[in-house]
Design a protein around this motif. Structure first.
Motif, PDB file in Angstrom:
ATOM      1  N   ASP B  42      40.393   2.932 -42.402  1.00 29.52           N
ATOM      2  CA  ASP B  42      40.182   2.462 -41.028  1.00 29.52           C
ATOM      3  C   ASP B  42      39.510   3.604 -40.272  1.00 29.52           C
ATOM      4  O   ASP B  42      40.187   4.469 -39.685  1.00 29.52           O
ATOM      5  CB  ASP B  42      41.544   2.108 -40.398  1.00 29.52           C
ATOM      6  CG  ASP B  42      41.417   1.577 -38.970  1.00 29.52           C
ATOM      7  OD1 ASP B  42      40.371   1.807 -38.330  1.00 29.52           O
ATOM      8  OD2 ASP B  42      42.378   0.954 -38.486  1.00 29.52           O
ATOM      9  N   PRO B  43      38.178   3.639 -40.274  1.00 28.27           N
ATOM     10  CA  PRO B  43      37.467   4.793 -39.702  1.00 28.27           C
ATOM     11  C   PRO B  43      37.819   5.058 -38.242  1.00 28.27           C
ATOM     12  O   PRO B  43      37.793   6.214 -37.806  1.00 28.27           O
ATOM     13  CB  PRO B  43      35.985   4.416 -39.862  1.00 28.27           C
ATOM     14  CG  PRO B  43      35.963   3.454 -41.009  1.00 28.27           C
ATOM     15  CD  PRO B  43      37.255   2.670 -40.898  1.00 28.27           C
ATOM     16  N   VAL B  44      38.149   4.029 -37.479  1.00 21.23           N
ATOM     17  CA  VAL B  44      38.516   4.244 -36.073  1.00 21.23           C
ATOM     18  C   VAL B  44      39.849   4.995 -35.985  1.00 21.23           C
ATOM     19  O   VAL B  44      40.001   5.953 -35.218  1.00 21.23           O
ATOM     20  CB  VAL B  44      38.601   2.892 -35.323  1.00 21.23           C
ATOM     21  CG1 VAL B  44      39.168   3.085 -33.923  1.00 21.23           C
ATOM     22  CG2 VAL B  44      37.214   2.238 -35.259  1.00 21.23           C
TER      23      VAL B  44
ATOM     24  N   ALA E  61      42.164  -6.925 -35.644  1.00 29.75           N
ATOM     25  CA  ALA E  61      42.642  -7.751 -36.753  1.00 29.75           C
ATOM     26  C   ALA E  61      43.982  -8.408 -36.378  1.00 29.75           C
ATOM     27  O   ALA E  61      44.356  -9.438 -36.937  1.00 29.75           O
ATOM     28  CB  ALA E  61      42.797  -6.904 -38.006  1.00 29.75           C
ATOM     29  N   LEU E  62      44.692  -7.785 -35.447  1.00 28.14           N
ATOM     30  CA  LEU E  62      45.947  -8.369 -34.935  1.00 28.14           C
ATOM     31  C   LEU E  62      45.748  -8.686 -33.455  1.00 28.14           C
ATOM     32  O   LEU E  62      45.060  -7.949 -32.749  1.00 28.14           O
ATOM     33  CB  LEU E  62      47.106  -7.370 -35.074  1.00 28.14           C
ATOM     34  CG  LEU E  62      47.425  -6.885 -36.482  1.00 28.14           C
ATOM     35  CD1 LEU E  62      48.548  -5.844 -36.437  1.00 28.14           C
ATOM     36  CD2 LEU E  62      47.829  -8.049 -37.387  1.00 28.14           C
ATOM     37  N   ASP E  63      46.400  -9.728 -32.986  1.00 28.39           N
ATOM     38  CA  ASP E  63      46.194 -10.031 -31.572  1.00 28.39           C
ATOM     39  C   ASP E  63      47.140  -9.219 -30.689  1.00 28.39           C
ATOM     40  O   ASP E  63      48.182  -8.726 -31.155  1.00 28.39           O
ATOM     41  CB  ASP E  63      46.264 -11.541 -31.310  1.00 28.39           C
ATOM     42  CG  ASP E  63      47.645 -12.094 -31.295  1.00 28.39           C
ATOM     43  OD1 ASP E  63      48.000 -12.839 -32.222  1.00 28.39           O
ATOM     44  OD2 ASP E  63      48.397 -11.770 -30.344  1.00 28.39           O
TER      45      ASP E  63
ATOM     46  N   ALA F  99      42.792  -4.468 -43.254  1.00 24.82           N
ATOM     47  CA  ALA F  99      42.494  -4.192 -41.833  1.00 24.82           C
ATOM     48  C   ALA F  99      43.728  -4.442 -40.965  1.00 24.82           C
ATOM     49  O   ALA F  99      44.021  -3.683 -40.027  1.00 24.82           O
ATOM     50  CB  ALA F  99      41.326  -5.047 -41.356  1.00 24.82           C
ATOM     51  N   MET F 100      44.474  -5.498 -41.286  1.00 24.48           N
ATOM     52  CA  MET F 100      45.685  -5.792 -40.523  1.00 24.48           C
ATOM     53  C   MET F 100      46.753  -4.726 -40.765  1.00 24.48           C
ATOM     54  O   MET F 100      47.453  -4.309 -39.836  1.00 24.48           O
ATOM     55  CB  MET F 100      46.215  -7.177 -40.902  1.00 24.48           C
ATOM     56  CG  MET F 100      45.301  -8.308 -40.436  1.00 24.48           C
ATOM     57  SD  MET F 100      45.714  -9.897 -41.225  1.00 24.48           S
ATOM     58  CE  MET F 100      47.171 -10.349 -40.270  1.00 24.48           C
ATOM     59  N   LEU F 101      46.877  -4.288 -42.004  1.00 26.69           N
ATOM     60  CA  LEU F 101      47.872  -3.253 -42.313  1.00 26.69           C
ATOM     61  C   LEU F 101      47.552  -1.953 -41.572  1.00 26.69           C
ATOM     62  O   LEU F 101      48.442  -1.308 -41.007  1.00 26.69           O
ATOM     63  CB  LEU F 101      47.916  -3.003 -43.827  1.00 26.69           C
ATOM     64  CG  LEU F 101      48.820  -1.866 -44.299  1.00 26.69           C
ATOM     65  CD1 LEU F 101      50.267  -2.053 -43.854  1.00 26.69           C
ATOM     66  CD2 LEU F 101      48.767  -1.727 -45.826  1.00 26.69           C
ATOM     67  N   LEU F 104      48.373  -2.434 -37.955  1.00 29.33           N
ATOM     68  CA  LEU F 104      49.834  -2.453 -37.808  1.00 29.33           C
ATOM     69  C   LEU F 104      50.378  -1.027 -37.747  1.00 29.33           C
ATOM     70  O   LEU F 104      51.151  -0.666 -36.845  1.00 29.33           O
ATOM     71  CB  LEU F 104      50.445  -3.198 -39.003  1.00 29.33           C
ATOM     72  CG  LEU F 104      51.943  -3.036 -39.235  1.00 29.33           C
ATOM     73  CD1 LEU F 104      52.743  -3.626 -38.091  1.00 29.33           C
ATOM     74  CD2 LEU F 104      52.351  -3.698 -40.550  1.00 29.33           C
ATOM     75  N   LEU F 105      49.944  -0.194 -38.695  1.00 32.98           N
ATOM     76  CA  LEU F 105      50.478   1.168 -38.740  1.00 32.98           C
ATOM     77  C   LEU F 105      49.946   2.015 -37.584  1.00 32.98           C
ATOM     78  O   LEU F 105      50.635   2.943 -37.128  1.00 32.98           O
ATOM     79  CB  LEU F 105      50.200   1.811 -40.101  1.00 32.98           C
ATOM     80  CG  LEU F 105      51.044   1.155 -41.202  1.00 32.98           C
ATOM     81  CD1 LEU F 105      50.632   1.654 -42.574  1.00 32.98           C
ATOM     82  CD2 LEU F 105      52.536   1.398 -40.969  1.00 32.98           C
ATOM     83  N   ALA F 106      48.763   1.689 -37.088  1.00 28.69           N
ATOM     84  CA  ALA F 106      48.272   2.383 -35.891  1.00 28.69           C
ATOM     85  C   ALA F 106      49.208   2.121 -34.705  1.00 28.69           C
ATOM     86  O   ALA F 106      49.535   3.034 -33.943  1.00 28.69           O
ATOM     87  CB  ALA F 106      46.847   1.934 -35.564  1.00 28.69           C
ATOM     88  N   VAL F 107      49.661   0.875 -34.572  1.00 31.89           N
ATOM     89  CA  VAL F 107      50.597   0.556 -33.484  1.00 31.89           C
ATOM     90  C   VAL F 107      51.941   1.243 -33.734  1.00 31.89           C
ATOM     91  O   VAL F 107      52.540   1.821 -32.813  1.00 31.89           O
ATOM     92  CB  VAL F 107      50.795  -0.973 -33.345  1.00 31.89           C
ATOM     93  CG1 VAL F 107      51.813  -1.282 -32.243  1.00 31.89           C
ATOM     94  CG2 VAL F 107      49.465  -1.668 -33.055  1.00 31.89           C
ATOM     95  N   VAL F 108      52.409   1.196 -34.963  1.00 32.38           N
ATOM     96  CA  VAL F 108      53.691   1.843 -35.305  1.00 32.38           C
ATOM     97  C   VAL F 108      53.627   3.336 -34.988  1.00 32.38           C
ATOM     98  O   VAL F 108      54.559   3.905 -34.406  1.00 32.38           O
ATOM     99  CB  VAL F 108      54.025   1.616 -36.798  1.00 32.38           C
ATOM    100  CG1 VAL F 108      55.182   2.499 -37.253  1.00 32.38           C
ATOM    101  CG2 VAL F 108      54.330   0.142 -37.054  1.00 32.38           C
ATOM    102  N   GLY F 109      52.531   3.968 -35.367  1.00 36.90           N
ATOM    103  CA  GLY F 109      52.382   5.398 -35.100  1.00 36.90           C
ATOM    104  C   GLY F 109      52.365   5.689 -33.606  1.00 36.90           C
ATOM    105  O   GLY F 109      53.057   6.589 -33.130  1.00 36.90           O
TER     106      GLY F 109
END
Lengths: 130, 130, 130, 130, 130, 130
Positions: B42-44, E61-63, F99-101, F104-109
């Motif tokens: 995920d480059p971003v 990818a997620l809303d 992409a969803m995973l 997801l982990l970006a939000v978790v972090g």
């Protein structure tokens, strides 16, 4: 209210009183904070905890201010309000500025974030780090 | 195995490659560790995390070694093996000795202990700390 | 204020009311504490949680007081104020003395400390323990 | 590999050796597990930790088996593999059966679940529990 | 009281003011909540955190509602009152109903429970999941 | 090795066998993963946990994929390897992309980071969020 009584000076057992005397002498103040007044219900636990804290937080390979910063870092990670407030106060008394506190928490936040990225993706440890 | 592929240099998107170039230049080494190879999916996220780490860990009100010690303290509290090992290695590269590591963990252990004593007994915060 | 309404007896759905009836009968008291009044917003969750708690905390290979001590130990580790206070009260109702509570928290504190020493140093598990 | 050397008997300082002697005598076995071999890099930390564990885990208001169960409960909550395995072994040596272990973890699981329900809904503590 | 001042609009540095302007514009409201007023003591941290949150919580990818649910799930697991309350409010503003909140916390509770069962029993990962 | 035996089909009690039959029928596969084979040592715990998971993860106000994402979010926050891997696999089976995973982990972090900023600074909850 705590779940055990906070003991006032008059309620202390002789063993607990001896620890309070050492707290007062070591810190050069008459003030003894609630944490110790709760532990005083168990003089053995009180003495062991005080002796340990005194030993651990003393100057050594790390200086006392760095140790207080680490204490705040752990307490913020665990969300212990009592410990965050008491050790933020201690760190300030030892020279921590607002700028240092903000940087400290920036590192704490970042570490908590990347801990979950590494765990969540199950990243294997590089050989270079073993 | 991680739960996403660890990308090799050939698999990188141009955006991820640009971040890897900056990692290599900033650290002055060709080695890029697995954490970044996982994030490269995920480059971003990769770019934001690298830019943030670079900014947070730079010298400021706290010196870089102290920041690494704090990173280890948080990672040990959360039990992130990857982060414990990579940041212990970084801290050693910045001058942490065995004696400093042992003292660091003594403080981390003590803070984790007293956090639970204060919370478990629901000790109210003293006015002096507010 | 909780983030959902705490339902009074008049607000209960029939399914939630049936659970409240069982709580009152099982505990032999008219008092239903806030935790269940919050869960009552979802009668399926309310019923499953109550049935599970009743089953888990019943006498078995471990006696009910030991189970309450374990509940307090976990709640202190996680810092759940509601759970610390409600299960400390339950444990006292089942015979926990101040001396037992202090010893319990001494063990909780020590375990939280050594957990971080073992994790922070990445101590490998001895063959004897596998 | 741990992040500090695991010291063999020949590598011990005299202060660390004295602690190992006490561990062997107290436990009536020649075996000293890796946790202590890692702490031996800091004899002061080693001694304080051993003395504390010995004091905390001794019979008192709670019996030693109950204390081991609490140790496992905390270690499972924190996910410390070393501590889960070593204290599960200790608890078994003190009489914990499979049935007791399963019940213990059922309580640990339930407490971890309800801790999050209470916190997630921000349930206010009932006056009756204060 | 927070451990640093909550800055009012008049107290902001120009760099902090620019971030507040973007918060107000992005959210289309004059209200700026306390979290940002605390971070404003460190404009670099303020800007990085705001830019990151804006990027992470944007549709992708997620809303956005799913992302808010995840935020609440993590905050409930860690017991951050501020974050539970602010992100529960955000999730409601994006359409979360009481029924969704109760189901969300049911999953959070269950995951916290089975996490400890799996860790406490040291269940090895099946080959099928690697 | 787990700390209790992983039961093979031949070792199951009739009560545990009935649960395994339901797992196989519900999931439409003969494969039963290690988690259930460990819990099978306590058929009451096995049945309650399976019934609860089946109920909690069923379609409702939230769809099953969102529930799996939440499960992964909690497991990553707690660092439960077994649960991260098994629920990442379940989420993928229900349609989660890479992409969803990563999102997801970006939000978790991010949530884990801001949780510690809010707690570490002891930011008071705004009236607007109560």
């Amino acid at each position: 209210m705590s779940t055990v009584p906070l003991l006032s000076d008059e309620d202390l057992s002789p063993a607990a009183r001896a620890v309070f005397d050492d707290i007062r002498k070591t810190r050069n103040t008459d003030f003894v904070n609630n944490f110790w007044r709760a532990l005083a219900n168990d003089p053995v636990l009180l003495k062991r905890t005080w002796d340990s804290v005194k030993e651990v937080m003393a100057p050594g390979a790390l200086d006392p201010l760095v140790k207080e910063l680490i204490y705040v870092a752990v307490s913020a990670t665990n969300n212990c309000e009592y410990c965050i407030r008491s050790h933020t106060a201690s760190a300030r008394a030892k020279g921590m500025t607002d700028a240092m506190l903000m940087e400290l928490l920036a590192v704490v936040g970042m570490a908590n974030e990347t801990n979950r990225l590494a765990n969540g993706l199950q990243v294997p440890v590089d050989e270079a780090f073993r």
